[in-house]
Design an enzyme around this catalytic site. Structure first.
Site, PDB file in Angstrom:
ATOM      1  N   ARG A  98       0.835  -1.210   0.000  1.00  0.00           N
ATOM      2  CA  ARG A  98       0.000   0.000   0.000  1.00  0.00           C
ATOM      3  C   ARG A  98       0.865   1.254   0.000  1.00  0.00           C
ATOM      4  NH1 ARG A  98      -3.007   2.550   4.783  1.00  0.00           N
ATOM      5  NH2 ARG A  98      -4.361   4.098   3.790  1.00  0.00           N
ATOM      6  N   HIS A 102       0.668   4.021  -2.865  1.00  0.00           N
ATOM      7  CA  HIS A 102       0.210   5.381  -2.575  1.00  0.00           C
ATOM      8  C   HIS A 102       1.290   6.428  -2.847  1.00  0.00           C
ATOM      9  CE1 HIS A 102      -3.795   4.958  -0.275  1.00  0.00           C
ATOM     10  NE2 HIS A 102      -3.593   3.880  -1.012  1.00  0.00           N
ATOM     11  N   HIS A 227      -6.143  -5.119  -3.416  1.00  0.00           N
ATOM     12  CA  HIS A 227      -6.864  -5.040  -2.141  1.00  0.00           C
ATOM     13  C   HIS A 227      -7.186  -6.421  -1.583  1.00  0.00           C
ATOM     14  CE1 HIS A 227      -7.715  -0.821  -3.470  1.00  0.00           C
ATOM     15  NE2 HIS A 227      -7.423  -0.627  -2.207  1.00  0.00           N
ATOM     16  N   TRP A 243     -10.654  -7.161   2.708  1.00  0.00           N
ATOM     17  CA  TRP A 243     -11.414  -6.753   1.531  1.00  0.00           C
ATOM     18  C   TRP A 243     -12.030  -7.966   0.847  1.00  0.00           C
ATOM     19  CZ3 TRP A 243     -12.366  -1.796  -0.070  1.00  0.00           C
ATOM     20  CH2 TRP A 243     -11.584  -0.790   0.482  1.00  0.00           C
TER      21      TRP A 243
END
Length: 247
Positions: A98, A102, A227, A243
């Site tokens: 992540r 990001h 995810h 998720w």
């Protein structure tokens, strides 16, 4: 590490000190000895810098040119920090993926701004964006690796960590190459918030975000599928639990 580096540095400098000759029981040397001493000390410091010893002593990047073996050591160090009995399901792998995503997902193809180069998530307001909530954990877990290898930029470290995490979790080998640099906070122009996807919005929003980076629908599906790794956290996304139940 600091002590070891210091021990290796001191002989480099002390062995090149100026020396005095004795004649008729008296020491002589003058400016010639001083110049030789300074030249020797300078040479010792140069060698120390090139070998990376000053990186540890001063905590600053040097002109070191890393080799494939150097990056292999960084990869190994990242792999060593992945497992954790106290974090989620026992691994920092998902949150490092992540982080890599990001820090890269702010890229704007039209303007050439954003992206992983610069590692600007170190600075406000980007570090405080809602989309980046919880990622301080990922940045902090990589700090020992950065301290051990101060020559690597945060931008390279964060993206490499994402690749290593996927590979260590049983995924494919991720092509990765170095070369990113870190921006300075005083010269950095903050990016506008809203460049990362919002989980409570629909497909049009997702397309807007990913099209801006230059991805097509097929690539969007593949990236969103990441995810399947890890889980949600109420303090980060507002949701709780994985998720997907069957990644």
């Amino acid at each position: 590490m600091f002590r070891n580096a210091a021990r290796r540095l001191v002989p480099l400098v002390s062995s090149s000190r100026g020396f005095a000759s004795e004649a008729s029981g008296q020491k002589s040397g003058g400016s010639g000895g001083i110049l030789l001493g300074l030249a020797g000390a300078g040479a010792g410091l140069y060698v120390a810098r090139e070998q990376g010893y000053l990186d540890t002593l001063l905590g600053a990047p040097s002109n070191k040119i890393p080799t494939a073996a150097d990056y292999a050591k960084v990869r190994s160090a990242i792999a060593d920090v992945l497992d954790s009995d106290t974090h989620d399901d026992g691994s920092y792998g998902p949150i490092l993926v992540r982080l890599a995503w990001h820090t890269s997902g702010t890229y704007d193809k039209a303007t050439g701004t954003g992206g992983s180069n610069g590692a600007t998530m170190r600075f406000n307001p980007e570090s405080g964006w809602g989309a980046n909530a919880g990622l301080k954990t990922a940045r902090d877990v990589l700090e020992p690796v950065k301290k051990a290898f101060p020559w690597i930029s945060y931008a390279d470290l964060w993206t490499l960590a994402g690749a290593v995490a996927i590979e260590e979790m049983g995924g494919p080998e991720i092509p990765w190459r170095p070369g990113r640099s870190d921006k300075e906070e005083k010269t950095h122009v903050p990016l506008p918030d809203g460049r990362l996807p919002d989980g409570d919005k629909g497909s049009d929003h997702v397309r807007d975000i990913f099209y801006r980076m230059g991805f097509n629908d097929q690539e969007i599906v593949a990236l969103v599928g990441a995810h399947a790794l890890g889980r949600c956290h109420p303090t980060s996304s507002g949701w709780d639990g994985p998720w997907a139940r069957a990644p």
